[in-house]
Motif scaffolding. Structure first.
Motif, short mmCIF file in Angstrom:
data_model
loop_
_atom_site.label_atom_id
_atom_site.label_comp_id
_atom_site.label_asym_id
_atom_site.label_seq_id
_atom_site.Cartn_x
_atom_site.Cartn_y
_atom_site.Cartn_z
N PRO A 1 1.33 -1.82 0.03
CA PRO A 1 0.27 0.09 -0.26
C PRO A 1 0.80 1.00 -0.26
N SER A 2 0.29 2.37 -0.61
CA SER A 2 0.99 3.70 -0.55
C SER A 2 1.44 4.67 0.46
N PRO A 3 1.73 5.55 0.96
CA PRO A 3 1.82 5.77 1.92
C PRO A 3 1.14 7.07 2.52
N GLU A 4 -0.12 7.17 1.30
CA GLU A 4 -1.30 7.83 1.41
C GLU A 4 -2.57 7.35 1.94
N ARG B 1 -4.84 7.14 5.70
CA ARG B 1 -6.65 6.97 5.36
C ARG B 1 -6.60 5.65 6.31
N MET B 2 -6.15 4.80 6.57
CA MET B 2 -6.14 3.67 6.83
C MET B 2 -5.81 3.75 8.10
N GLY B 3 -5.25 4.17 8.28
CA GLY B 3 -5.05 4.70 9.91
C GLY B 3 -5.60 5.59 11.07
N ALA B 4 -5.53 6.85 9.86
CA ALA B 4 -7.43 7.34 10.43
C ALA B 4 -8.70 6.67 10.71
N LEU B 5 -8.96 5.53 9.76
CA LEU B 5 -10.26 4.96 9.66
C LEU B 5 -10.09 4.51 10.98
N MET B 6 -8.96 3.53 10.99
CA MET B 6 -8.63 2.57 11.98
C MET B 6 -8.83 3.28 13.68
N GLU B 7 -8.60 4.26 13.69
CA GLU B 7 -8.62 5.07 15.09
C GLU B 7 -9.57 5.68 15.11
N LEU C 1 -21.74 -3.26 7.75
CA LEU C 1 -22.09 -3.01 6.18
C LEU C 1 -20.75 -1.26 5.91
N GLU C 2 -21.98 -0.71 6.70
CA GLU C 2 -21.54 0.77 6.29
C GLU C 2 -19.68 0.94 6.74
N TRP C 3 -19.37 0.71 7.81
CA TRP C 3 -17.49 0.20 8.19
C TRP C 3 -17.40 -0.54 6.86
N ALA C 4 -17.70 -1.60 6.03
CA ALA C 4 -16.62 -2.18 5.12
C ALA C 4 -17.03 -1.43 4.15
N LYS C 5 -17.63 -0.91 3.83
CA LYS C 5 -17.68 0.41 2.59
C LYS C 5 -17.32 1.83 2.78
N VAL D 1 -11.73 4.21 1.04
CA VAL D 1 -9.57 4.14 2.02
C VAL D 1 -9.06 3.80 0.58
N HIS D 2 -9.33 3.19 -0.67
CA HIS D 2 -8.24 2.12 -1.52
C HIS D 2 -8.29 3.10 -2.56
N GLU D 3 -7.17 3.54 -2.68
CA GLU D 3 -6.77 4.05 -4.21
C GLU D 3 -7.45 3.81 -5.48
N GLU D 4 -8.42 3.77 -6.26
CA GLU D 4 -9.06 3.17 -7.80
C GLU D 4 -8.34 1.70 -7.90
N TYR D 5 -7.49 2.10 -9.02
CA TYR D 5 -6.40 0.64 -8.88
C TYR D 5 -6.66 -0.85 -8.15
N TRP D 6 -7.18 -0.49 -6.91
CA TRP D 6 -6.49 -1.87 -6.06
C TRP D 6 -8.60 -1.97 -6.39
#
Length: 119
Positions: free
Chosen positions: A20-23, A27-33, A92-96, A101-106
């Motif tokens: 995963p990219s640093p960005e 974003r993942m860290g912020a969501l997990m927090e 489901l909302e949390w899963a969405k 948070v992923h880039e479009e190419y994922w």
């Protein structure tokens, strides 16, 4: 409150070189927090690649094991989360939000399943 297991499915062949990219990590860290502070997250982790895994099978009264990688499998479980939500709609909302948070190419799939407490 019910608990839900979210299985994160990926195609290991499509994971970007270097992961995963640093960005994305930020974003993942912020969501997990956020999900942790909300009291929803119970546990989460990524999984080692299938090349480091072993499948153990019970069939015909015998145990067999196969070391990875598992070439016949295109999509694999790359991670999971265990959350406690008021209902499936919230899970489901949390899963969405996790997927967004992923880039479009994922290409990432989240399978959300309620844990059956009666088993």
């Amino acid at each position: 409150m019910p608990r839900f297991l979210t299985l994160i499915r990926i195609d290991e062949r499509d994971v970007p070189e270097g992961g995963p990219s640093p960005e994305l990590r930020e974003r993942m860290g912020a969501l997990m927090e956020e999900i942790t502070k909300a009291g929803v997250m119970l546990d989460t982790a990524g999984l080692a690649p299938t090349s480091e895994g072993t499948r153990v099978t019970w069939s015909g009264g015998k145990i067999t094991s196969t070391d990875g990688p598992f070439t016949e499998t295109k999509e694999v479980v790359g991670g999971y989360s265990l959350i406690q939500a008021k209902d499936k709609a919230e899970a489901l909302e949390w899963a969405k939000r996790f997927l967004r948070v992923h880039e479009e190419y994922w290409t990432v799939t989240a399978e959300v399943r309620e844990i059956n407490e009666n088993c």
